[in-house]
Design a protein around this motif. Structure first.
Motif, PDB file in Angstrom:
ATOM      1  N   ILE A 126       0.998  -1.280  -0.077  1.00 31.82           N
ATOM      2  CA  ILE A 126       0.077   0.008   0.131  1.00 31.82           C
ATOM      3  C   ILE A 126       0.930   1.402  -0.006  1.00 31.82           C
ATOM      4  CG2 ILE A 126      -1.747   1.419   1.494  1.00 31.82           C
ATOM      5  CD1 ILE A 126      -2.838  -1.224   2.322  1.00 31.82           C
ATOM      6  N   GLU A 150      -2.875  -0.271  15.402  1.00 36.30           N
ATOM      7  CA  GLU A 150      -1.881  -0.786  14.690  1.00 36.30           C
ATOM      8  C   GLU A 150      -0.455  -0.432  15.609  1.00 36.30           C
ATOM      9  OE1 GLU A 150       0.625   1.841  13.325  1.00 36.30           O
ATOM     10  OE2 GLU A 150      -0.484   2.759  14.829  1.00 36.30           O
ATOM     11  N   HIS A 192      -3.694   4.686  10.175  1.00 32.84           N
ATOM     12  CA  HIS A 192      -4.792   3.670  10.216  1.00 32.84           C
ATOM     13  C   HIS A 192      -4.418   2.294  10.153  1.00 32.84           C
ATOM     14  CE1 HIS A 192      -8.211   1.602   8.404  1.00 32.84           C
ATOM     15  NE2 HIS A 192      -9.115   2.521   8.587  1.00 32.84           N
ATOM     16  N   VAL A 220      -4.899  -0.062   8.424  1.00 30.08           N
ATOM     17  CA  VAL A 220      -4.787  -0.762   6.868  1.00 30.08           C
ATOM     18  C   VAL A 220      -3.120  -0.303   6.346  1.00 30.08           C
ATOM     19  CG1 VAL A 220      -5.150   1.631   5.625  1.00 30.08           C
ATOM     20  CG2 VAL A 220      -5.944  -0.850   4.661  1.00 30.08           C
ATOM     21  N   LYS A 221      -2.537   0.663   7.087  1.00 31.46           N
ATOM     22  CA  LYS A 221      -1.260   0.996   6.548  1.00 31.46           C
ATOM     23  C   LYS A 221      -0.269   0.044   7.008  1.00 31.46           C
ATOM     24  CE  LYS A 221      -0.349   4.257   4.789  1.00 31.46           C
ATOM     25  NZ  LYS A 221      -0.208   5.815   4.931  1.00 31.46           N
ATOM     26  N   LEU A 243      -1.239  -3.512   7.285  1.00 31.40           N
ATOM     27  CA  LEU A 243      -2.266  -4.316   7.461  1.00 31.40           C
ATOM     28  C   LEU A 243      -1.847  -5.777   7.931  1.00 31.40           C
ATOM     29  CD1 LEU A 243      -5.110  -4.463   6.090  1.00 31.40           C
ATOM     30  CD2 LEU A 243      -4.171  -5.061   3.831  1.00 31.40           C
ATOM     31  N   GLU A 249      -3.524  -7.738  10.737  1.00 31.59           N
ATOM     32  CA  GLU A 249      -4.308  -9.011  10.506  1.00 31.59           C
ATOM     33  C   GLU A 249      -3.570 -10.280  11.046  1.00 31.59           C
ATOM     34  OE1 GLU A 249      -7.116  -7.519   6.551  1.00 31.59           O
ATOM     35  OE2 GLU A 249      -5.353  -8.984   6.321  1.00 31.59           O
ATOM     36  N   ASP A 271      -9.736  -9.281   9.626  1.00 34.25           N
ATOM     37  CA  ASP A 271      -9.745  -8.727   8.181  1.00 34.25           C
ATOM     38  C   ASP A 271      -9.980  -7.290   8.437  1.00 34.25           C
ATOM     39  OD1 ASP A 271      -9.316 -11.038   6.974  1.00 34.25           O
ATOM     40  OD2 ASP A 271     -11.630 -11.517   6.827  1.00 34.25           O
ATOM     41  N   VAL A 272      -8.949  -6.415   8.059  1.00 35.61           N
ATOM     42  CA  VAL A 272      -9.377  -4.978   8.057  1.00 35.61           C
ATOM     43  C   VAL A 272      -9.884  -4.658   6.522  1.00 35.61           C
ATOM     44  CG1 VAL A 272      -8.148  -2.677   8.326  1.00 35.61           C
ATOM     45  CG2 VAL A 272      -7.380  -4.738   9.599  1.00 35.61           C
ATOM     46  N   ILE A 281     -10.752  -2.617   3.613  1.00 37.22           N
ATOM     47  CA  ILE A 281      -9.865  -1.337   2.989  1.00 37.22           C
ATOM     48  C   ILE A 281     -10.691  -0.090   2.614  1.00 37.22           C
ATOM     49  CG2 ILE A 281      -8.230  -0.995   1.094  1.00 37.22           C
ATOM     50  CD1 ILE A 281      -7.521  -3.535   2.531  1.00 37.22           C
ATOM     51  N   LYS A 299      -8.323   1.668  -1.669  1.00 36.71           N
ATOM     52  CA  LYS A 299      -8.507   0.867  -2.745  1.00 36.71           C
ATOM     53  C   LYS A 299      -8.237   1.488  -4.072  1.00 36.71           C
ATOM     54  CE  LYS A 299     -12.350  -2.033  -1.462  1.00 36.71           C
ATOM     55  NZ  LYS A 299     -13.741  -1.573  -0.856  1.00 36.71           N
TER      56      LYS A 299
END
Ligand SMILES: *Cc1c(COP(=O)(O)O)cnc(C)c1O
Length: 427
Positions: free
Chosen positions: A167, A352, A380, A382-383, A385, A389, A395-396, A398, A403
């Motif tokens: 990402i 995170e 976040h 997701v950064k 991930l 996870e 599951d994070v 997105i 995306k």
């Protein structure tokens, strides 16, 4: 406002020159000549003001008359056009979420503010200025997004091949236009070294500046976070403690500057991973920087934090007065993962690694019953991930802005050494 160099052998300079130079000619960091507290009335009534009004009040003295008021207000408006919520986890701990910006990293604010200042200062120049920046991950994306299409500004980002997440790589390699990504065959320290060499090289034909937190235009707007958080929690709590996950210590240094402006913060905690130069210094008084070690909180893998010298300046280089406002603790990857799990189990909150280290700092400090602790959640989930996870077995989802970038194509030029960077810059 005038700025002096912390190496003390460069002349005083304007905000404009400090932003354009990045670092002083004597290689010192710039520091404001004067720091004037803002009015007590303003702080006591902070909840009557919008975030934009607060940000203007906080930053204006550091810019003086170098940017007209209306333009500065416009710059602020574009910089902070998203939320900075404090999410309460329990009665006395909140997470200050700094990841609601376009790249979902707290560095968005500094990058957006700096790019607009540079654009303003460069508007009548015939020659572009080039922002040269090395990134271990998060800085690159924020800078690429913050500087995209800034007029008169070119951006060159160096990142270590294979060492940033997918990402993060997409965020810095897919925007095009005035943003160029250079994929370096090496580690982050190699990227950083090359950038340093370029700044020292008299034979580079471009005007270069840096977009790391050494640049005052990236460092100073980070004060906003502490005021925004204070606005949210001060109605209910008096004794507020901030824990800031720290790497180059720019963010926490901005918090300490906010305190100097009169923001009534009881204590600051700089929470680090095993790169523990500052926690060690507070224990034994010896500042002994080491090469950085890789961790799961890799945006803080810094062995010699560049902004610590500014913190020392704020406290007149007096260790005992620093310790009254400031503590610093370090944590291992295992401790970080255990805490991520605990935060998830107990509060159903996905943190995170950087935020979890912030939380760990509050726990180690030991909040008293009347104290409210705020840790900064600087990215976040997701950064980061994979580790999130894997550690939390979740599951994070997105977010849409991520995306979007994932579907774009990477464009990067490979380089292997300084000579190749130089050829690239002089083309
Ligand atoms: C940059 C960064 C930090 C560290 O901030 P400093 O100002 O360098 O101390 C912490 N967390 C994340 C996610 C970052 O990107």
């Amino acid at each position: 406002m005038r700025y002096y160099s912390l190496n003390n052998s460069s002349p005083l300079t304007s905000f404009k020159r400090a932003v354009q130079n990045g670092i002083a000619p004597d290689r010192g960091l710039y520091f404001p000549e004067e720091i004037t507290p803002i009015s007590k009335d303003f702080i006591n009534n902070i909840s009557d003001y919008s975030n934009e009004e607060i940000a203007y009040e906080v930053i204006k003295q550091f810019i003086g008359d170098e940017i007209p008021t209306t333009i500065l207000k416009e710059i602020i408006k574009k910089t902070i056009s998203f939320d900075f919520p404090v999410v309460n986890l329990d009665e006395n701990i909140g997470s200050l979420e700094l990841f609601h910006g376009p790249t979902m990293a707290f560095k968005d604010v500094g990058a957006r503010f700096m790019s607009q200042c540079l654009e303003y200062f460069n508007q009548n120049k015939t020659e572009d200025i080039t922002v040269l920046v090395a990134t271990s991950g998060d800085t690159g994306g924020a800078v690429a997004s913050g500087f995209l299409n800034a007029k008169g500004v070119q951006v060159v980002i160096l990142y270590p091949k294979g060492k940033v997440s997918e990402i993060q790589e997409k965020q810095l390699t897919t925007l095009g236009n005035n943003i160029t990504a250079l994929e370096v065959d090496g580690v982050f320290d190699d990227c950083q070294e090359m950038v340093k060499s370029a700044f020292l090289d008299k034979n580079i034909s471009r005007n270069l500046t840096s977009a790391n937190s050494i640049n005052v235009a990236r460092w100073l707007p980070q004060m906003f976070y502490f005021f925004f958080a204070y606005k949210q929690v001060s109605k209910k709590y008096k004794d507020i403690i901030f824990s800031v996950p720290s790497g180059n210590f720019g963010n926490i240094c901005a918090g300490l500057l906010a305190q100097k402006l009169g923001l009534p913060i009881k204590h600051f905690i700089a929470s680090t991973n095993i790169n523990d130069t500052v926690p060690k210094y507070l224990i034994n008084g010896v500042y002994d920087p080491k090469p950085s070690k890789a961790t799961i909180s890799n945006a803080m893998d810094v062995g010699n934090p560049s902004n610590f010298i500014r913190i020392q300046e704020l406290f007149n280089k007096n260790l005992s007065s620093l310790k009254k406002s400031f503590s610093s603790y370090s944590f291992s990857d295992d401790e970080t993962k255990i805490m991520m799990k605990r935060i998830h189990d107990k509060f159903n909150y996905i943190s995170e690694p950087h935020g979890a280290i912030g939380y760990l700092g509050l726990k180690k400090y030991g909040l008293k019953t009347n104290e409210f602790g705020v840790f900064l959640e600087t990215a976040h989930p997701v950064k980061f991930l994979e580790v999130v996870e894997e550690t939390l077995k979740v599951d994070v989802a997105i977010p849409s802005q991520i995306k979007q970038v994932m579907s774009k194509e990477k464009v990067a030029t490979s380089i292997a050494n300084y000579q190749e960077l130089k050829i690239f810059l002089n083309r």
